[in-house]
Design a protein around this motif. Structure first.
Motif, PDB file in Angstrom:
ATOM      1  N   GLY A  86      36.242  34.105  38.696  1.00 16.65           N
ATOM      2  CA  GLY A  86      36.471  34.240  40.136  1.00 16.65           C
ATOM      3  C   GLY A  86      35.669  33.226  40.928  1.00 16.65           C
ATOM      4  N   ASP A  87      34.405  33.035  40.532  1.00 18.80           N
ATOM      5  CA  ASP A  87      33.558  32.046  41.209  1.00 18.80           C
ATOM      6  C   ASP A  87      34.054  30.632  40.937  1.00 18.80           C
ATOM      7  OD1 ASP A  87      31.973  34.073  42.163  1.00 18.80           O
ATOM      8  OD2 ASP A  87      30.407  33.807  40.646  1.00 18.80           O
ATOM      9  N   ARG A  88      34.438  30.374  39.711  1.00 10.56           N
ATOM     10  CA  ARG A  88      34.816  29.022  39.280  1.00 10.56           C
ATOM     11  C   ARG A  88      36.199  28.609  39.795  1.00 10.56           C
ATOM     12  NH1 ARG A  88      36.781  25.005  37.985  1.00 10.56           N
ATOM     13  NH2 ARG A  88      36.407  23.643  36.236  1.00 10.56           N
ATOM     14  N   LEU A  89      37.125  29.568  39.912  1.00  2.78           N
ATOM     15  CA  LEU A  89      38.520  29.239  40.222  1.00  2.78           C
ATOM     16  C   LEU A  89      38.959  29.707  41.595  1.00  2.78           C
ATOM     17  CD1 LEU A  89      40.017  30.270  36.756  1.00  2.78           C
ATOM     18  CD2 LEU A  89      39.367  27.973  37.518  1.00  2.78           C
ATOM     19  N   GLY A  90      38.036  30.108  42.449  1.00  5.90           N
ATOM     20  CA  GLY A  90      38.353  30.717  43.726  1.00  5.90           C
ATOM     21  C   GLY A  90      39.277  29.939  44.635  1.00  5.90           C
ATOM     22  N   ASN A  91      39.254  28.616  44.550  1.00  5.47           N
ATOM     23  CA  ASN A  91      40.086  27.836  45.475  1.00  5.47           C
ATOM     24  C   ASN A  91      41.247  27.137  44.764  1.00  5.47           C
ATOM     25  OD1 ASN A  91      38.612  26.025  44.008  1.00  5.47           O
ATOM     26  ND2 ASN A  91      37.966  24.778  45.740  1.00  5.47           N
ATOM     27  N   LYS A  92      41.551  27.562  43.533  1.00  6.77           N
ATOM     28  CA  LYS A  92      42.619  26.917  42.774  1.00  6.77           C
ATOM     29  C   LYS A  92      43.777  27.879  42.574  1.00  6.77           C
ATOM     30  CE  LYS A  92      39.300  24.143  40.207  1.00  6.77           C
ATOM     31  NZ  LYS A  92      39.355  23.015  41.086  1.00  6.77           N
ATOM     32  N   PRO A  93      45.002  27.431  42.827  1.00  5.26           N
ATOM     33  CA  PRO A  93      46.154  28.284  42.548  1.00  5.26           C
ATOM     34  C   PRO A  93      46.298  28.495  41.030  1.00  5.26           C
ATOM     35  CG  PRO A  93      46.770  26.486  44.018  1.00  5.26           C
ATOM     36  CD  PRO A  93      45.402  26.189  43.481  1.00  5.26           C
ATOM     37  N   ILE A  94      46.180  29.749  40.615  1.00  6.67           N
ATOM     38  CA  ILE A  94      46.300  30.069  39.199  1.00  6.67           C
ATOM     39  C   ILE A  94      47.132  31.334  39.015  1.00  6.67           C
ATOM     40  CG2 ILE A  94      44.056  29.065  38.590  1.00  6.67           C
ATOM     41  CD1 ILE A  94      43.110  32.074  38.279  1.00  6.67           C
ATOM     42  N   SER A  95      47.591  31.517  37.813  1.00  7.92           N
ATOM     43  CA  SER A  95      48.081  32.826  37.414  1.00  7.92           C
ATOM     44  C   SER A  95      47.284  33.184  36.180  1.00  7.92           C
ATOM     45  CB  SER A  95      49.586  32.818  37.133  1.00  7.92           C
ATOM     46  OG  SER A  95      49.879  32.182  35.923  1.00  7.92           O
ATOM     47  N   PHE A  96      47.043  34.456  35.990  1.00  7.44           N
ATOM     48  CA  PHE A  96      46.382  34.844  34.769  1.00  7.44           C
ATOM     49  C   PHE A  96      46.921  36.172  34.296  1.00  7.44           C
ATOM     50  CE2 PHE A  96      43.512  36.639  37.900  1.00  7.44           C
ATOM     51  CZ  PHE A  96      43.088  37.828  37.343  1.00  7.44           C
ATOM     52  N   GLU A  97      46.807  36.336  33.006  1.00  3.62           N
ATOM     53  CA  GLU A  97      47.303  37.533  32.356  1.00  3.62           C
ATOM     54  C   GLU A  97      46.138  38.145  31.594  1.00  3.62           C
ATOM     55  OE1 GLU A  97      51.340  37.441  30.594  1.00  3.62           O
ATOM     56  OE2 GLU A  97      50.264  37.896  28.744  1.00  3.62           O
ATOM     57  N   VAL A  98      45.979  39.430  31.764  1.00  5.70           N
ATOM     58  CA  VAL A  98      44.961  40.184  31.048  1.00  5.70           C
ATOM     59  C   VAL A  98      45.703  41.096  30.088  1.00  5.70           C
ATOM     60  CG1 VAL A  98      43.020  41.777  31.276  1.00  5.70           C
ATOM     61  CG2 VAL A  98      43.520  40.174  33.128  1.00  5.70           C
ATOM     62  N   GLU A  99      45.331  41.031  28.810  1.00  5.23           N
ATOM     63  CA  GLU A  99      46.011  41.860  27.816  1.00  5.23           C
ATOM     64  C   GLU A  99      44.972  42.567  26.967  1.00  5.23           C
ATOM     65  OE1 GLU A  99      49.312  41.484  24.248  1.00  5.23           O
ATOM     66  OE2 GLU A  99      48.778  39.710  25.404  1.00  5.23           O
ATOM     67  N   GLY A 100      45.146  43.870  26.856  1.00 12.39           N
ATOM     68  CA  GLY A 100      44.247  44.662  26.027  1.00 12.39           C
ATOM     69  C   GLY A 100      44.846  46.015  25.754  1.00 12.39           C
ATOM     70  N   ASN A 101      44.567  46.535  24.572  1.00 14.26           N
ATOM     71  CA  ASN A 101      45.042  47.876  24.214  1.00 14.26           C
ATOM     72  C   ASN A 101      46.561  48.001  24.302  1.00 14.26           C
ATOM     73  OD1 ASN A 101      43.538  49.882  23.110  1.00 14.26           O
ATOM     74  ND2 ASN A 101      43.166  50.967  25.027  1.00 14.26           N
ATOM     75  N   GLY A 102      47.271  46.914  24.032  1.00 17.74           N
ATOM     76  CA  GLY A 102      48.726  46.942  24.065  1.00 17.74           C
ATOM     77  C   GLY A 102      49.327  46.904  25.459  1.00 17.74           C
ATOM     78  N   LYS A 103      48.496  46.701  26.480  1.00 20.03           N
ATOM     79  CA  LYS A 103      48.976  46.645  27.863  1.00 20.03           C
ATOM     80  C   LYS A 103      48.726  45.253  28.426  1.00 20.03           C
ATOM     81  CE  LYS A 103      47.641  51.432  28.685  1.00 20.03           C
ATOM     82  NZ  LYS A 103      46.723  52.285  29.420  1.00 20.03           N
ATOM     83  N   LYS A 104      49.551  44.862  29.407  1.00 23.57           N
ATOM     84  CA  LYS A 104      49.396  43.556  30.050  1.00 23.57           C
ATOM     85  C   LYS A 104      49.392  43.711  31.565  1.00 23.57           C
ATOM     86  CE  LYS A 104      51.726  40.553  26.734  1.00 23.57           C
ATOM     87  NZ  LYS A 104      52.757  39.543  26.563  1.00 23.57           N
TER      88      LYS A 104
END
Length: 129
Positions: A86-104
């Protein structure tokens, strides 16, 4: 220490989506972030994402997806890593995916405010995983 919860990991896939950047510039962003994440002890693994369908004639042993990297972190370290991102990418347009325990969970952000909201959603997702 051997319990499943202590060893479970979260996969974070980060994609630089700034339409104003050329492919090479998005890849430069990935290389910089990859170097920063590689130095962190709270990251289990980090690498670029291989293209599952490389262009015909590619002899390099597999191309990478443009502007994409994936990191694996333990559930215990996931919030700390999200804070860093969050600190490093705060001003950059990004998408991210979080995956864990079979959920996304997949989110996109184009501003500091959107990223802070997305990171909060990701933290809630991790707590529920």
């Amino acid at each position: 220490m051997d319990s499943e919860n202590n060893t479970s990991t979260i996969a974070l896939t980060i994609t630089f989506i700034d339409p104003d950047l050329k492919s090479e510039e998005r890849d430069d962003e990935v290389v910089r972030l990859l170097e920063e994440l590689s130095d962190r002890s709270d990251i289990d693994a980090v690498d670029r994402v291989r293209d599952p369908n490389p262009p015909d004639g590619n002899k390099s042993g597999g191309a990478f997806l443009v502007g994409v990297l994936m990191a694996e972190v333990s559930v215990a370290n996931a919030k700390k890593v999200l804070g860093f991102l969050g600190d490093r990418l705060g001003n950059k347009p990004i998408s991210f995916e979080v995956e864990g325990n079979g959920k996304k969970l997949k989110v996109s952000a184009s501003s500091r405010e959107e990223l802070e909201f997305a990171m909060q959603k990701a933290k809630e997702f991790i707590e529920a995983a």
